[in-house]
Design an enzyme around this catalytic site. Sequence first.
Site: not given
Ligand code: NDP
Length: 244
Positions: A156, A60, A8-10, A139, A154, A152, A86
């Site tokens: 995390k 994933v 999820g690094a996009s 989280s 549960a 969410y 992530n």
């Molecule tokens: P974003 O919504 O900004 O980005 C989510 C990323 O996850 C995207 O790159 C997306 O890829 C990818 N993704 C989602 N589902 C899949 C999948 N099935 N397979 C592969 N990639 C996937 O989220 P954040 O950057 O905010 O969050 C990142 C992590 O941090 C998450 O696990 C989130 O729960 C956690 N987090 C975030 C917080 C926040 O306040 N933002 C706080 C606490 C935790 P694509 O766009 O290419 O589909």
Amino acid sequence: MSAVLITGASRGIGAATARLFAQEGWDVAVNYNQSERAAQELVRELTELGVRACAIRADVADPAQAAALVEQAVRELGGLDALVCNAGVALSQQLLTDTTDEQWRRVFAANVDGMFYTIRAAAPYFVRQKAGRIITLSSVWGMTGGSCEVAYSASKGAVIAMTKALAKELGPSGITANCVAPGVIATDMNAHLDEESLNALRQETPLERIGTPEDVARAILFLAGPGGQFLTGQVLQPNGGIYM
Ligand code: NDP
């Protein structure tokens, strides 16, 4: 050179983490699911920093795609030293009683199953080399529980338990497993929050601000780097003090 695969690094935290690792000289595999263009632009940017970088599409939540993702990352980077799990999704805030089976499954598929499939694929590789750093994203809600965020929260909470169990199971093989549990971070995931809600969150936070993706990326890099050598089964909380 060290190599990392970040799921999820996009966008958001994952993209900031990819940038920071590359700035520190790491080779980076950028996993994405739907945001292909963003992932490819990021890889171009990382390559300009002089490291090896590649974009790999995989959902994933699909076991075959997660396994192929790890295999391709190892092949393209010539090895793997760290895995950052992530990728994750959240629902809009809603009562548990309004949550459908499909929504519950979608959250657990991305947030829990996805980590299970990815780590299951990477662990044998790390065990063979008797080294590896696994970093999972939980989280603050996985620690405290969030009202109207039951699915969410549960999912995390499960991530924290999974990480601790893995730390025990994989420690004897020289592998660490740690969790990063951010507070509220300014990414697309929170784009629905209005200014009033953001202000309320700022007031609840001792450091009086919303976190940035870079705040979280620095915690992840710390766990993957020399600072994380004797840390395992821990939950590091870049959250401005909103929960301690
Ligand atoms: P974003 O919504 O900004 O980005 C989510 C990323 O996850 C995207 O790159 C997306 O890829 C990818 N993704 C989602 N589902 C899949 C999948 N099935 N397979 C592969 N990639 C996937 O989220 P954040 O950057 O905010 O969050 C990142 C992590 O941090 C998450 O696990 C989130 O729960 C956690 N987090 C975030 C917080 C926040 O306040 N933002 C706080 C606490 C935790 P694509 O766009 O290419 O589909």
